[in-house]
Motif scaffolding. Structure first.
Motif, PDB file in Angstrom:
ATOM      1  N   ARG A  41       0.893  -1.316  -0.038  1.00 53.22           N
ATOM      2  CA  ARG A  41      -0.015  -0.017  -0.028  1.00 53.22           C
ATOM      3  C   ARG A  41       0.878   1.188  -0.039  1.00 53.22           C
ATOM      4  N   GLU A  42       1.742   1.144   0.846  1.00 56.28           N
ATOM      5  CA  GLU A  42       2.669   2.317   1.003  1.00 56.28           C
ATOM      6  C   GLU A  42       4.205   2.018   1.233  1.00 56.28           C
ATOM      7  N   LEU A  43       5.058   2.738   0.450  1.00 54.01           N
ATOM      8  CA  LEU A  43       6.558   2.686   0.799  1.00 54.01           C
ATOM      9  C   LEU A  43       7.202   3.619   0.842  1.00 54.01           C
ATOM     10  N   LYS A  44       8.049   4.050   2.075  1.00 55.83           N
ATOM     11  CA  LYS A  44       8.671   4.982   2.491  1.00 55.83           C
ATOM     12  C   LYS A  44      10.090   4.440   2.556  1.00 55.83           C
ATOM     13  N   VAL A  45      11.036   5.130   1.463  1.00 58.20           N
ATOM     14  CA  VAL A  45      12.284   4.540   1.728  1.00 58.20           C
ATOM     15  C   VAL A  45      13.417   5.877   1.487  1.00 58.20           C
ATOM     16  N   VAL A  46      14.513   5.716   2.098  1.00 58.49           N
ATOM     17  CA  VAL A  46      15.434   6.700   1.890  1.00 58.49           C
ATOM     18  C   VAL A  46      16.776   6.071   1.234  1.00 58.49           C
ATOM     19  N   LYS A  47      17.197   6.619   0.253  1.00 59.67           N
ATOM     20  CA  LYS A  47      18.465   6.084  -0.526  1.00 59.67           C
ATOM     21  C   LYS A  47      19.893   6.380   0.155  1.00 59.67           C
ATOM     22  N   LYS A  48      20.550   5.318   0.359  1.00 59.03           N
ATOM     23  CA  LYS A  48      21.846   5.515   0.735  1.00 59.03           C
ATOM     24  C   LYS A  48      22.955   4.649  -0.141  1.00 59.03           C
ATOM     25  N   GLY A  49      23.522   5.637  -0.965  1.00 57.66           N
ATOM     26  CA  GLY A  49      24.228   4.915  -1.826  1.00 57.66           C
ATOM     27  C   GLY A  49      23.424   3.973  -2.912  1.00 57.66           C
ATOM     28  N   SER A  50      23.576   2.860  -3.251  1.00 61.90           N
ATOM     29  CA  SER A  50      22.802   2.007  -4.035  1.00 61.90           C
ATOM     30  C   SER A  50      21.945   1.523  -3.443  1.00 61.90           C
ATOM     31  N   ARG A  63       2.873  -4.019   8.612  1.00 65.43           N
ATOM     32  CA  ARG A  63       4.012  -3.208   8.419  1.00 65.43           C
ATOM     33  C   ARG A  63       5.203  -3.972   8.678  1.00 65.43           C
ATOM     34  N   GLY A  64       6.248  -3.405   7.770  1.00 66.99           N
ATOM     35  CA  GLY A  64       7.571  -4.155   7.943  1.00 66.99           C
ATOM     36  C   GLY A  64       8.697  -3.112   7.649  1.00 66.99           C
ATOM     37  N   ARG A  65       9.962  -3.407   8.033  1.00 65.39           N
ATOM     38  CA  ARG A  65      11.090  -2.957   7.389  1.00 65.39           C
ATOM     39  C   ARG A  65      11.732  -3.482   6.373  1.00 65.39           C
ATOM     40  N   ILE A  66      12.182  -2.597   5.396  1.00 63.72           N
ATOM     41  CA  ILE A  66      12.927  -3.265   4.251  1.00 63.72           C
ATOM     42  C   ILE A  66      14.301  -2.780   3.903  1.00 63.72           C
ATOM     43  N   LYS A  67      14.979  -3.304   3.004  1.00 63.95           N
ATOM     44  CA  LYS A  67      16.220  -2.984   2.321  1.00 63.95           C
ATOM     45  C   LYS A  67      15.807  -3.486   1.001  1.00 63.95           C
ATOM     46  N   VAL A  68      16.516  -2.416   0.307  1.00 62.82           N
ATOM     47  CA  VAL A  68      16.257  -2.725  -1.235  1.00 62.82           C
ATOM     48  C   VAL A  68      17.511  -2.245  -1.866  1.00 62.82           C
ATOM     49  N   LYS A  69      17.977  -3.251  -2.814  1.00 62.85           N
ATOM     50  CA  LYS A  69      19.472  -2.958  -3.607  1.00 62.85           C
ATOM     51  C   LYS A  69      19.120  -3.274  -5.122  1.00 62.85           C
ATOM     52  N   LEU A  70      19.689  -2.336  -5.719  1.00 65.60           N
ATOM     53  CA  LEU A  70      19.278  -2.312  -7.407  1.00 65.60           C
ATOM     54  C   LEU A  70      20.867  -3.027  -7.662  1.00 65.60           C
ATOM     55  N   ASP A  71      20.515  -4.188  -8.586  1.00 67.69           N
ATOM     56  CA  ASP A  71      21.913  -4.620  -9.186  1.00 67.69           C
ATOM     57  C   ASP A  71      21.663  -4.250 -10.802  1.00 67.69           C
ATOM     58  N   GLU A  72      22.276  -3.074 -11.348  1.00 70.08           N
ATOM     59  CA  GLU A  72      22.279  -2.619 -12.521  1.00 70.08           C
ATOM     60  C   GLU A  72      22.695  -3.505 -13.578  1.00 70.08           C
ATOM     61  N   SER A  73      23.649  -4.036 -13.116  1.00 69.86           N
ATOM     62  CA  SER A  73      24.603  -4.984 -14.050  1.00 69.86           C
ATOM     63  C   SER A  73      23.654  -6.335 -14.563  1.00 69.86           C
TER      64      SER A  73
END
Length: 143
Positions: A41-50, A63-73
């Protein structure tokens, strides 16, 4: 006694004729994930590096806490669910000709009891989310 399905592993693939570049552009916009994943429903994130760190509010009210990583390659979005109704990971992958989502999660608390129902719901929701992403990527206003 009924078995408890506390662990869920699921992989859903979706063919998509949109360009992989456009699909990746949509998928990698972390803040827009709720647009496609209606269970979020809702996502509140703060970007730190990648990485992105934050809080997710689910459609069912949890509710829950998350960590998201982008692997561009590798064109992968790796979402780690750190606490809440479930813990574990979701990986969204984009490749030529389609996209996929893989879940490896552990239900917690009362959600363990509804594991099989949850798994069916996740499978349906994932399939629908991948379809929404593909449809958005194929719109004429997208290159």
């Amino acid at each position: 006694m009924k078995p408890v399905f506390a662990v869920m592993q699921l992989n859903i693939d979706r063919e998509c004729s949109a360009s992989a570049d456009e699909v990746w552009r949509l998928v990698s916009q972390v803040e827009n994930l709720p647009k496609y994943w209606h269970g979020t429903r809702e996502l509140k994130v703060v970007k730190k590096g990648s990485e992105y760190n934050g809080e997710v509010k689910f459609a069912f009210g949890g509710r829950g806490r998350i960590k998201v990583k982008l692997d561009e390659s590798k064109r992968k979005v790796i979402i780690e669910y750190l606490d809440g109704a479930f813990t574990g990971s979701q990986i969204i992958s984009v490749n030529k000709g389609g996209l996929s989502a893989t879940w490896d999660i552990h239900f917690r608390g009362i959600f363990k009891v509804f594991g099989k129902v949850n798994a069916d719901h996740f499978a349906s929701g994932t399939s629908n989310a991948l379809a929404r992403i593909c449809e958005e990527a194929m719109k004429p206003e997208n290159p």
